[in-house]
Design a protein around this motif. Structure first.
Motif, mmCIF file in Angstrom:
data_model
loop_
_atom_site.group_PDB
_atom_site.id
_atom_site.type_symbol
_atom_site.label_atom_id
_atom_site.label_comp_id
_atom_site.label_asym_id
_atom_site.label_seq_id
_atom_site.Cartn_x
_atom_site.Cartn_y
_atom_site.Cartn_z
ATOM 1 N N TYR A 115 -7.046 14.565 -8.059
ATOM 2 C CA TYR A 115 -6.771 14.205 -6.664
ATOM 3 C C TYR A 115 -8.049 14.169 -5.842
ATOM 4 O O TYR A 115 -8.999 14.916 -6.104
ATOM 5 C CB TYR A 115 -5.779 15.199 -6.043
ATOM 6 C CG TYR A 115 -4.459 15.234 -6.762
ATOM 7 C CD1 TYR A 115 -3.662 14.091 -6.859
ATOM 8 C CD2 TYR A 115 -4.003 16.402 -7.390
ATOM 9 C CE1 TYR A 115 -2.457 14.111 -7.543
ATOM 10 C CE2 TYR A 115 -2.797 16.423 -8.066
ATOM 11 C CZ TYR A 115 -2.036 15.275 -8.146
ATOM 12 O OH TYR A 115 -0.847 15.300 -8.829
ATOM 13 N N LYS A 116 -8.035 13.310 -4.822
ATOM 14 C CA LYS A 116 -9.207 13.157 -3.951
ATOM 15 C C LYS A 116 -9.047 13.927 -2.645
ATOM 16 O O LYS A 116 -10.032 14.369 -2.053
ATOM 17 C CB LYS A 116 -9.424 11.664 -3.653
ATOM 18 C CG LYS A 116 -10.689 11.373 -2.871
ATOM 19 C CD LYS A 116 -10.885 9.879 -2.679
ATOM 20 C CE LYS A 116 -12.155 9.595 -1.884
ATOM 21 N NZ LYS A 116 -12.356 8.133 -1.668
ATOM 22 N N TYR A 117 -7.784 14.088 -2.179
ATOM 23 C CA TYR A 117 -7.542 14.720 -0.881
ATOM 24 C C TYR A 117 -6.598 15.908 -1.035
ATOM 25 O O TYR A 117 -5.577 15.817 -1.736
ATOM 26 C CB TYR A 117 -6.926 13.715 0.095
ATOM 27 C CG TYR A 117 -7.745 12.468 0.280
ATOM 28 C CD1 TYR A 117 -8.937 12.499 0.994
ATOM 29 C CD2 TYR A 117 -7.334 11.253 -0.273
ATOM 30 C CE1 TYR A 117 -9.698 11.350 1.162
ATOM 31 C CE2 TYR A 117 -8.087 10.104 -0.111
ATOM 32 C CZ TYR A 117 -9.279 10.157 0.610
ATOM 33 O OH TYR A 117 -10.018 9.023 0.763
ATOM 34 N N TYR A 124 -0.051 5.019 -7.215
ATOM 35 C CA TYR A 124 -0.273 5.163 -5.781
ATOM 36 C C TYR A 124 -1.702 4.755 -5.397
ATOM 37 O O TYR A 124 -2.648 4.993 -6.138
ATOM 38 C CB TYR A 124 -0.056 6.614 -5.345
ATOM 39 C CG TYR A 124 1.323 7.153 -5.656
ATOM 40 C CD1 TYR A 124 2.464 6.574 -5.100
ATOM 41 C CD2 TYR A 124 1.488 8.238 -6.514
ATOM 42 C CE1 TYR A 124 3.725 7.069 -5.392
ATOM 43 C CE2 TYR A 124 2.745 8.742 -6.805
ATOM 44 C CZ TYR A 124 3.862 8.156 -6.249
ATOM 45 O OH TYR A 124 5.108 8.642 -6.524
ATOM 46 N N ASP A 125 -1.831 4.159 -4.207
ATOM 47 C CA ASP A 125 -3.160 3.840 -3.692
ATOM 48 C C ASP A 125 -3.887 5.105 -3.244
ATOM 49 O O ASP A 125 -5.086 5.257 -3.476
ATOM 50 C CB ASP A 125 -3.045 2.866 -2.509
ATOM 51 C CG ASP A 125 -2.571 1.502 -2.953
ATOM 52 O OD1 ASP A 125 -3.363 0.781 -3.575
ATOM 53 O OD2 ASP A 125 -1.405 1.165 -2.695
ATOM 54 N N THR A 126 -3.152 6.004 -2.591
ATOM 55 C CA THR A 126 -3.721 7.264 -2.125
ATOM 56 C C THR A 126 -2.744 8.400 -2.398
ATOM 57 O O THR A 126 -1.556 8.276 -2.110
ATOM 58 C CB THR A 126 -4.028 7.223 -0.609
ATOM 59 O OG1 THR A 126 -4.932 6.151 -0.342
ATOM 60 C CG2 THR A 126 -4.650 8.536 -0.141
ATOM 61 N N SER A 127 -3.246 9.499 -2.953
ATOM 62 C CA SER A 127 -2.418 10.682 -3.205
ATOM 63 C C SER A 127 -3.019 11.876 -2.484
ATOM 64 O O SER A 127 -4.236 12.085 -2.518
ATOM 65 C CB SER A 127 -2.340 10.983 -4.701
ATOM 66 O OG SER A 127 -1.678 9.939 -5.397
ATOM 67 N N ILE A 128 -2.163 12.641 -1.826
ATOM 68 C CA ILE A 128 -2.581 13.830 -1.088
ATOM 69 C C ILE A 128 -1.760 15.008 -1.581
ATOM 70 O O ILE A 128 -0.535 14.935 -1.621
ATOM 71 C CB ILE A 128 -2.364 13.653 0.432
ATOM 72 C CG1 ILE A 128 -3.141 12.433 0.955
ATOM 73 C CG2 ILE A 128 -2.769 14.914 1.190
ATOM 74 C CD1 ILE A 128 -2.791 12.049 2.391
ATOM 75 N N ILE A 162 0.976 5.619 0.104
ATOM 76 C CA ILE A 162 0.361 6.930 0.322
ATOM 77 C C ILE A 162 1.382 7.967 -0.111
ATOM 78 O O ILE A 162 2.465 8.051 0.464
ATOM 79 C CB ILE A 162 -0.007 7.153 1.804
ATOM 80 C CG1 ILE A 162 -0.982 6.085 2.300
ATOM 81 C CG2 ILE A 162 -0.597 8.557 2.002
ATOM 82 C CD1 ILE A 162 -1.230 6.139 3.805
ATOM 83 N N LYS A 205 0.833 -1.193 0.000
ATOM 84 C CA LYS A 205 0.000 0.000 0.000
ATOM 85 C C LYS A 205 0.875 1.253 0.000
ATOM 86 O O LYS A 205 1.873 1.322 0.732
ATOM 87 C CB LYS A 205 -0.921 0.019 1.219
ATOM 88 C CG LYS A 205 -1.970 -1.085 1.221
ATOM 89 C CD LYS A 205 -2.970 -0.883 0.086
ATOM 90 C CE LYS A 205 -4.038 -1.968 0.115
ATOM 91 N NZ LYS A 205 -4.981 -1.820 -1.032
#
Length: 218
Positions: free
Chosen positions: A168-170, A134-138, A47, A45
């Motif tokens: 992007y989500k965050y 990436y699983d999550t991008s900030i 981030i 995972k």
């Protein structure tokens, strides 16, 4: 990137220097597109905490906070950072707060973390690195600097066009709560579905200092 930021980058609007450099900004974007790496999915995972505005957006502090949260949940997490000789301070800060893997290529450092049996990798910087899915991008911004004059390097301080926050989500707005309502409106115009977090800079050891003394702050 070891770079002294020109003052005109943070003007509210582009000036003559920004427009003169604009053809070079177009060339940089073109060559960046040509050398795109093949995106790779890794079996760990990930981030990624990054920015669009070059430098000073609170990425490293957020990485450390995420790592603290994961530790409390008994999740084995670590940091990954691409090696740059001029970023020793950030490297030492991460090492003081967890395990850090570094390499000239981020994907190699991520694979090292996977081999060491970590559950989650927290990447300090790397949003523009196309080699990892990436699983999550900030994406992080500073509330004072925001996007400067709104142009990309070298005409302005942006690594990519601000309209790219659509992907992007965050998003984190870091600072001292300046310009919040205005910035939120601008962000939501571009991406109505993005989730915005507000982070305030706070001193953690202010009681150790005599407030009546004089200090040199840098």
């Amino acid at each position: 990137m070891n770079l002294k930021k020109p003052k005109f980058w943070d003007y509210k609007k582009p000036n003559i220097y920004a427009y003169l450099l604009y053809p070079l900004a177009i060339l940089i974007k073109f060559f960046s597109y040509l050398k795109k790496d093949t995106t790779q999915r890794v079996e760990i995972k990930t981030i990624c905490v990054g920015n669009i505005y070059l430098g000073g957006t609170g990425k490293t502090s957020l990485c450390i906070k995420i790592n603290e949260i994961l530790k409390k949940k008994n999740i084995k997490s670590c940091f990954v950072k691409k090696y740059y000789r001029n970023q020793i301070d950030e490297q030492k800060l991460l090492e003081a707060n967890g395990k850090l893997f570094m390499s000239n290529k981020r994907i190699e450092a991520v694979l090292q973390a996977k081999k060491a049996n970590y559950d989650i990798v927290i990447l300090d910087d790397g949003l523009q690195d196309q080699s990892i899915d990436y699983d999550t991008s900030i994406v992080c911004f500073n509330t004072i600097n925001w996007i400067g004059n709104g142009m990309t390097i070298p005409s302005g301080p942006l690594r990519e066009n601000i309209n790219n926050i659509k992907k992007y989500k965050y998003l984190f707005l870091n600072g001292n709560l300046e310009n919040l309502e205005l910035l939120k409106k601008e962000i939501l115009k571009i991406n109505p579905n993005i989730i915005i977090f507000i982070a305030e800079y706070q001193p953690t050891n202010i009681d150790e200092f005599d407030k009546n003394d004089n200090y040199l702050v840098f």
